[in-house]
Write an enzyme that holds these catalytic residues in place. Structure first.
Site, PDB file in Angstrom:
ATOM      1  N   HIS A 105      50.658  30.541 -14.940  1.00 14.27           N
ATOM      2  CA  HIS A 105      50.793  29.296 -14.275  1.00 14.27           C
ATOM      3  C   HIS A 105      50.542  28.307 -15.213  1.00 14.27           C
ATOM      4  O   HIS A 105      50.194  27.098 -14.859  1.00 14.27           O
ATOM      5  CB  HIS A 105      49.481  29.193 -13.242  1.00 14.27           C
ATOM      6  N   GLU A 110      33.834  29.644 -32.698  1.00 12.17           N
ATOM      7  CA  GLU A 110      32.693  29.184 -33.315  1.00 12.17           C
ATOM      8  C   GLU A 110      32.305  29.482 -34.696  1.00 12.17           C
ATOM      9  O   GLU A 110      31.809  28.913 -35.480  1.00 12.17           O
ATOM     10  CB  GLU A 110      31.280  29.380 -32.311  1.00 12.17           C
ATOM     11  N   ASN A 144      11.953  16.499 -32.928  1.00 10.74           N
ATOM     12  CA  ASN A 144      13.100  17.164 -32.373  1.00 10.74           C
ATOM     13  C   ASN A 144      13.389  16.632 -31.040  1.00 10.74           C
ATOM     14  O   ASN A 144      12.633  16.555 -30.317  1.00 10.74           O
ATOM     15  CB  ASN A 144      12.752  18.709 -32.179  1.00 10.74           C
ATOM     16  N   GLY A 145      14.664  16.240 -30.761  1.00 14.36           N
ATOM     17  CA  GLY A 145      14.861  15.734 -29.440  1.00 14.36           C
ATOM     18  C   GLY A 145      15.706  14.294 -29.624  1.00 14.36           C
ATOM     19  O   GLY A 145      16.130  14.019 -30.552  1.00 14.36           O
ATOM     20  N   ARG A 177      18.199  26.819 -36.460  1.00 13.38           N
ATOM     21  CA  ARG A 177      18.059  25.844 -35.681  1.00 13.38           C
ATOM     22  C   ARG A 177      19.030  24.516 -35.847  1.00 13.38           C
ATOM     23  O   ARG A 177      19.239  23.609 -35.017  1.00 13.38           O
ATOM     24  CB  ARG A 177      16.723  25.463 -35.306  1.00 13.38           C
ATOM     25  N   LYS A 237      21.540  27.035 -33.229  1.00 12.73           N
ATOM     26  CA  LYS A 237      21.046  28.147 -32.302  1.00 12.73           C
ATOM     27  C   LYS A 237      20.526  27.725 -31.057  1.00 12.73           C
ATOM     28  O   LYS A 237      20.940  28.321 -29.878  1.00 12.73           O
ATOM     29  CB  LYS A 237      20.134  28.989 -33.140  1.00 12.73           C
ATOM     30  N   TRP A 245      19.444  18.989 -37.210  1.00 11.75           N
ATOM     31  CA  TRP A 245      20.721  19.031 -36.366  1.00 11.75           C
ATOM     32  C   TRP A 245      20.900  17.612 -35.800  1.00 11.75           C
ATOM     33  O   TRP A 245      20.202  17.386 -35.013  1.00 11.75           O
ATOM     34  CB  TRP A 245      20.811  20.087 -35.342  1.00 11.75           C
ATOM     35  N   LYS A 281      33.480  33.347 -29.617  1.00 11.42           N
ATOM     36  CA  LYS A 281      33.103  33.813 -31.033  1.00 11.42           C
ATOM     37  C   LYS A 281      34.026  33.551 -32.000  1.00 11.42           C
ATOM     38  O   LYS A 281      33.850  33.115 -33.113  1.00 11.42           O
ATOM     39  CB  LYS A 281      32.815  35.413 -30.959  1.00 11.42           C
TER      40      LYS A 281
END
Ligand code: M6R
Length: 614
Positions: A510, A494, A101-102, A27, A609, A75, A491
């Site tokens: 184009h 990242e 968290n937040g 996470r 995640k 994170w 993929k």
């Protein structure tokens, strides 16, 4: 985003917190920390930038004892990655410890107010505000839980908070405000646990309860109680989870991502169980919450999601439009939430989210509910916020995904969206029995075909060696293969940090065609189907401009091997199944390219995640 864990019980807390953090590390992995409380009273705080492994080394060198504690894996949102900004955060007197968290949206204003009142801050985070707010309310005589409630009323933004005090070490308070990720409370025999994710609770107990927004849990070694923001008691039902903690083990695979890619043969079969009747060759969704009459009245389907889940939504929209014949479109949830979509009770909104906790997707669901639409969640995580907000859920049954890059959850999501298209089409009469039977035969063969693609792993590894020398890649697809191209590019971006563009092949001339040169290879998704010849023309256009082409074609194709530099073969299948099958080589190309570049595909930089902030 961040991972939170708390334990209070009869066992030593530090090893339990560290084990929990390891399973939550997907996470967020910018920094990690724990606070252990004991009866002396004493609080030991250990934190470090970087991984839980590093934290474990630090903890091992200290003599930490105590049977209560909280932990966090971060994170970063506010403040750089360093030890001071790592959680847990403490109050001025250091007796309060908090993990969060937040985002505290009004943190500047609250910080100024607290500074004026004499509080001293040691970090640049918004989270630290909360522990000082709680401290100031406790100074006024409030209990820990009352002070936390009062603090909660002052902060704006979604949050999951866990807080403890040295003054009462066996008592830990957890609170959920809005959709910043959940808190699961585990009721164990030798202690109580709280965590952001079920996975961290399962080693202790399967008896769990999920906090809803505005709910607080208070745990002690023998009790767990639930309260609202006014202090009223909530009678909360517990559930017995049937999940296994083994998902957090890598087994013999080098990375979780590789393990999860390899699980796809089995997981796709699991998505079909009880929904596809292989004997009578039909499909029905017993878990779909709306009646046949309601299905017949639907006049549009809107599928919302973010990132990979948005790409799944796009594929699902192609499938529903084609098979059900009603307007179907995919919407990026972060855009949808701020639009004024035209919705009513005949609109079906499908929220695609493996975690069930993505902030933007939950906000889109709120918008759908406010617009009076019917809604379902297509989700991995039973009990998550999305499954609780929706009128019903179609669980994708991929099994817990730990790798930050989604693989098996996307594949299973698309299988489920395909089943949804078949279910709606059958009931609305747009699909005859024979068409459904053909689709069932295709579905029956899918797990085996995924297995065949996995067996050709060395082919993708060889191509990845070449891709790893490039800095730019173009992925082209048409129709249902366009979202597959977008996903292939995502993929690669990242986990291998290579600039990769997913493009609708018809759009290329184009503008993007100006980029074509020997420096930018093209991956052209061109399996058998009505648009294959158009794709062959696009491949020729790239080749004519000196571009290298890796084509994804169906076995037996004779044209593409003649024009492309390399061909990856998919087993013969319908175009819908080919879209699903094409994901496997795309995943493995990205995985092996990352390995070539000596990158860790399980923990790509800057990513988390579950994105529980807007
Ligand atoms: O949990 P969700 O499916 O709602 O997550 C949405 C995205 O954050 C997610 O799909 C992300 O793009 C992938 N992990 C990338 O591989």
């Amino acid at each position: 985003m961040c991972g939170i864990i708390a334990y209070t019980g009869r066992d030593e807390a530090a090893p339990i917190l560290l084990k929990g953090l390891k399973s939550l590390e997907y996470r967020g992995y910018d920094s990690a920390g724990i606070a252990v409380l004991n009866a002396e009273p004493h609080v030991s705080i250990t934190k470090t930038p970087g991984r839980v492994e590093e934290l474990e080394r630090k903890v091992a060198s200290e003599n930490i004892t105590g049977t209560s504690g909280i932990g966090h894996t971060r994170w970063a949102t506010h403040g750089i990655v360093n030890e001071a900004n790592a959680h847990p955060h403490t109050s001025c007197g250091s007796e309060l410890v908090l993990v969060h968290n937040g985002i505290v949206e009004n943190y500047l204003e609250l910080r100024a107010e607290l500074l004026d009142a004499g509080h001293k801050f040691t970090s640049e985070t918004d989270s630290e505000i909360i522990v000082h707010l709680i401290e100031s309310h406790m100074k006024d005589g409030a209990s820990l839980e009352d002070a936390t409630r009062r603090a909660a009323k002052r902060i704006r933004g979604a949050a999951a908070i866990v807080v403890a005090t040295a003054g009462d070490p066996g008592r830990i308070v957890g609170l959920r405000l809005g959709n910043a990720g959940g808190i699961v409370v585990g009721i164990g025999k030798t202690g109580m646990v709280m965590a952001s994710d079920l996975l961290a609770v399962l080693p202790h107990t399967r008896t769990v309860a999920y906090l809803d927004s505005g709910e607080m849990a208070i745990i002690t070694p023998d009790t767990a109680s639930f309260h609202d923001l006014d202090g009223g008691v909530i009678e909360k039902a517990t559930i017995e989870s049937d999940r296994s903690a083994e998902a957090a083990e890598r087994g013999s695979f080098r990375h979780f991502m590789l393990k999860e890619i390899h699980e796809q043969a089995e997981s796709t079969a699991s998505a079909m169980r009880g929904r596809v009747d292989f004997e009578n060759e039909t499909v029905s969704l017993p878990d779909f919450p709306f009646s046949e009459e309601e299905i017949r009245r639907l006049d549009q389907v809107i599928i919302v999601g973010m990132g990979t889940s948005f790409h799944s939504a796009m594929m699902g929209a192609y499938m529903i439009e084609e098979l059900v014949g009603i307007p179907a479109r995919a919407e990026n949830a972060s855009e949808f939430r701020y639009r004024s979509p035209v919705l009513d009770e005949n609109t079906l909104v499908v929220a695609v989210t493996q975690s069930g906790e993505t902030a933007d997707t939950l906000a889109a669901m709120e918008a759908a509910r406010d617009g009076g639409a019917k809604q379902i969640a297509v989700c991995e995580t039973e009990g998550s916020q999305a499954t609780r907000m929706a009128d019903g859920s179609l669980l994708i049954r991929a099994g817990q995904e730990i790798g930050v890059a989604s693989t098996k959850t996307m594949t299973n999501t698309i299988v489920v969206l395909h089943l949804l298209a078949l279910h709606l089409g059958r009931i609305r009469g747009s699909l005859g029995d024979e068409t459904v039977a053909d689709a069932v035969r295709e579905l029956a063969a899918l797990p085996g075909k995924v297995g065949d693609l996995l067996a050709a792993e060395s082919t993708y590894e060889a191509i990845a060696r070449r891709l790893a020398t490039k800095r730019h890649l173009l992925y082209l697809g048409r129709g249902v293969m366009f979202p597959a191209a977008l996903e292939g590019a995502l993929k690669m971006k990242e986990i291998a940090y290579i600039h990769a563009e997913g493009y609708a092949a018809g759009e290329m001339k184009h503008g993007a065609i100006a980029l074509i040169s020997d420096l930018m290879p093209t991956i052209a998704l061109a399996p058998a189907g009505p648009l294959r010849e158009k794709m062959v023309s696009n491949v020729n256009e790239v080749k004519a401009r000196g571009g290298e082409v890796i084509a994804v074609a169906t076995e037996g194709d004779t044209m593409l091997p003649a024009v492309a530099d390399e061909v990856i073969y998919l087993p013969p299948a319908s175009v819908q199944m080919s879209a699903i099958l094409s994901l496997v080589p795309m995943q493995l190309l990205a995985y092996y390219t990352a390995l070539q570049l000596e990158l860790d595909p399980d923990k790509p930089r800057n990513l988390a995640k579950t994105v529980t902030v807007e």
